[in-house]
Motif scaffolding. Structure first.
Motif, PDB file in Angstrom:
ATOM      1  N   UNK A 176     -40.083 -30.406  33.438  1.00  0.00           N
ATOM      2  CA  UNK A 176     -40.111 -29.249  32.552  1.00  0.00           C
ATOM      3  C   UNK A 176     -39.209 -29.583  31.380  1.00  0.00           C
ATOM      4  N   UNK A 177     -39.707 -29.358  30.186  1.00  0.00           N
ATOM      5  CA  UNK A 177     -38.841 -29.487  29.014  1.00  0.00           C
ATOM      6  C   UNK A 177     -38.658 -28.096  28.409  1.00  0.00           C
ATOM      7  N   UNK A 178     -37.443 -27.840  27.992  1.00  0.00           N
ATOM      8  CA  UNK A 178     -37.050 -26.534  27.471  1.00  0.00           C
ATOM      9  C   UNK A 178     -36.277 -26.772  26.192  1.00  0.00           C
ATOM     10  N   UNK A 179     -36.601 -26.022  25.153  1.00  0.00           N
ATOM     11  CA  UNK A 179     -35.922 -26.190  23.870  1.00  0.00           C
ATOM     12  C   UNK A 179     -35.664 -24.815  23.265  1.00  0.00           C
ATOM     13  N   UNK A 180     -34.402 -24.532  22.986  1.00  0.00           N
ATOM     14  CA  UNK A 180     -34.028 -23.303  22.283  1.00  0.00           C
ATOM     15  C   UNK A 180     -33.204 -23.692  21.070  1.00  0.00           C
ATOM     16  N   UNK A 181     -33.535 -23.092  19.932  1.00  0.00           N
ATOM     17  CA  UNK A 181     -32.765 -23.309  18.708  1.00  0.00           C
ATOM     18  C   UNK A 181     -32.426 -21.961  18.090  1.00  0.00           C
ATOM     19  N   UNK A 182     -31.134 -21.743  17.858  1.00  0.00           N
ATOM     20  CA  UNK A 182     -30.636 -20.565  17.148  1.00  0.00           C
ATOM     21  C   UNK A 182     -30.363 -20.983  15.706  1.00  0.00           C
ATOM     22  N   UNK A 183     -30.682 -20.107  14.768  1.00  0.00           N
ATOM     23  CA  UNK A 183     -30.530 -20.435  13.357  1.00  0.00           C
ATOM     24  C   UNK A 183     -29.395 -19.634  12.750  1.00  0.00           C
ATOM     25  N   UNK A 241     -26.774 -20.068   9.145  1.00  0.00           N
ATOM     26  CA  UNK A 241     -26.309 -20.847   8.000  1.00  0.00           C
ATOM     27  C   UNK A 241     -27.214 -22.032   7.731  1.00  0.00           C
ATOM     28  N   UNK A 242     -26.599 -23.189   7.599  1.00  0.00           N
ATOM     29  CA  UNK A 242     -27.323 -24.418   7.258  1.00  0.00           C
ATOM     30  C   UNK A 242     -27.818 -25.194   8.467  1.00  0.00           C
ATOM     31  N   UNK A 243     -27.693 -24.654   9.672  1.00  0.00           N
ATOM     32  CA  UNK A 243     -28.033 -25.417  10.873  1.00  0.00           C
ATOM     33  C   UNK A 243     -28.933 -24.668  11.832  1.00  0.00           C
ATOM     34  N   UNK A 244     -29.746 -25.452  12.531  1.00  0.00           N
ATOM     35  CA  UNK A 244     -30.443 -24.989  13.726  1.00  0.00           C
ATOM     36  C   UNK A 244     -29.628 -25.563  14.885  1.00  0.00           C
ATOM     37  N   UNK A 245     -29.058 -24.692  15.692  1.00  0.00           N
ATOM     38  CA  UNK A 245     -28.221 -25.112  16.813  1.00  0.00           C
ATOM     39  C   UNK A 245     -29.071 -25.024  18.075  1.00  0.00           C
ATOM     40  N   UNK A 246     -29.221 -26.171  18.748  1.00  0.00           N
ATOM     41  CA  UNK A 246     -30.237 -26.285  19.787  1.00  0.00           C
ATOM     42  C   UNK A 246     -29.707 -26.819  21.113  1.00  0.00           C
ATOM     43  N   UNK A 247     -30.389 -26.411  22.178  1.00  0.00           N
ATOM     44  CA  UNK A 247     -30.241 -27.043  23.489  1.00  0.00           C
ATOM     45  C   UNK A 247     -31.625 -27.522  23.907  1.00  0.00           C
ATOM     46  N   UNK A 248     -31.685 -28.733  24.406  1.00  0.00           N
ATOM     47  CA  UNK A 248     -32.914 -29.313  24.934  1.00  0.00           C
ATOM     48  C   UNK A 248     -32.605 -29.762  26.351  1.00  0.00           C
ATOM     49  N   UNK A 249     -33.399 -29.313  27.299  1.00  0.00           N
ATOM     50  CA  UNK A 249     -33.151 -29.628  28.699  1.00  0.00           C
ATOM     51  C   UNK A 249     -34.451 -30.135  29.312  1.00  0.00           C
ATOM     52  N   UNK A 250     -34.364 -31.226  30.052  1.00  0.00           N
ATOM     53  CA  UNK A 250     -35.492 -31.785  30.788  1.00  0.00           C
ATOM     54  C   UNK A 250     -35.068 -31.911  32.239  1.00  0.00           C
ATOM     55  N   UNK A 267     -35.923 -19.691  18.234  1.00  0.00           N
ATOM     56  CA  UNK A 267     -37.169 -19.936  18.964  1.00  0.00           C
ATOM     57  C   UNK A 267     -36.834 -20.561  20.304  1.00  0.00           C
ATOM     58  N   UNK A 268     -37.722 -20.344  21.266  1.00  0.00           N
ATOM     59  CA  UNK A 268     -37.655 -20.966  22.582  1.00  0.00           C
ATOM     60  C   UNK A 268     -39.055 -21.459  22.907  1.00  0.00           C
ATOM     61  N   UNK A 269     -39.153 -22.718  23.313  1.00  0.00           N
ATOM     62  CA  UNK A 269     -40.421 -23.272  23.769  1.00  0.00           C
ATOM     63  C   UNK A 269     -40.175 -24.062  25.045  1.00  0.00           C
ATOM     64  N   UNK A 270     -41.187 -24.068  25.906  1.00  0.00           N
ATOM     65  CA  UNK A 270     -41.057 -24.799  27.159  1.00  0.00           C
ATOM     66  C   UNK A 270     -42.444 -25.178  27.658  1.00  0.00           C
ATOM     67  N   UNK A 271     -42.501 -26.307  28.370  1.00  0.00           N
ATOM     68  CA  UNK A 271     -43.765 -26.744  28.949  1.00  0.00           C
ATOM     69  C   UNK A 271     -43.498 -27.828  29.987  1.00  0.00           C
ATOM     70  N   UNK A 272     -44.564 -28.456  30.452  1.00  0.00           N
ATOM     71  CA  UNK A 272     -44.501 -29.512  31.458  1.00  0.00           C
ATOM     72  C   UNK A 272     -44.952 -30.833  30.845  1.00  0.00           C
ATOM     73  N   UNK A 273     -44.318 -31.925  31.296  1.00  0.00           N
ATOM     74  CA  UNK A 273     -44.732 -33.262  30.878  1.00  0.00           C
ATOM     75  C   UNK A 273     -44.271 -34.260  31.936  1.00  0.00           C
TER      76      UNK A 273
END
Length: 156
Positions: free
Chosen positions: A115-122, A124-133, A105-111
């Motif tokens: 800008x905050x941006x979050x991507x998580x790849x799934x 095995x047992x983990x969600x591997x994510x990058x979060x950028x502000x 999933x990828x989500x992004x918005x303003x606060x």
């Protein structure tokens, strides 16, 4: 003299932005516990800021602390789908961009001017994510950086 002063002040103001736009200094960061990783511009995110609040990984800051990046692996032992995982995080209702597939999933918005941006790849047992502000006023300058980090996010 007054014009030189203004140019000097402008140059100092734009220095972090110019650094953000430069592609030099990319390095792969790998989460030691899971092997997940992403390419990050170390000339931009030059400061380490410790571990993320959950899971494994590392937080990074720009030298001026105006932007931050987190690369992390979050346990997903229950095997939640990306849609369910995201829903359980109670994301804000004002998301501007959202894309959900069976693998990420990828989500992004303003606060607060950011800008905050979050991507998580799934995998095995983990969600591997990058979060950028990063500052919303600098969106165009950050687009290439965010895209490359996101596109290089991979499981271990």
């Amino acid at each position: 003299m007054k014009m030189q002063c203004c140019f000097a002040a402008l140059a100092l103001t734009l220095a972090p932005i110019a650094a953000a736009a430069q592609p030099a200094g990319w390095q792969r960061y790998v989460v030691p516990e899971t092997g997940a990783g992403a390419d990050i511009p170390r000339t931009v995110f030059s400061e380490e800021a410790g571990k993320p609040e959950t899971g494994y990984g590392r937080r990074f800051l720009t030298a001026d602390r105006r932007a931050n990046l987190t690369i992390q692996s979050i346990p997903n032992d229950t095997g939640y789908s990306p849609a369910t995982f995201l829903a359980r995080k109670n994301p804000p209702s004002d998301i501007v961009y959202k894309r959900i597939t069976g693998r990420f999933f990828v989500v992004s918005s303003f606060r607060n001017g950011m800008i905050w941006y979050n991507r998580c790849n799934f995998a095995g047992r983990f969600a591997n994510c990058v979060l950028i502000n990063y500052p919303a006023a600098e969106k165009r300058r950050w687009d290439g950086i965010v895209t490359r980090i996101s596109n290089t996010l991979a499981s271990g």
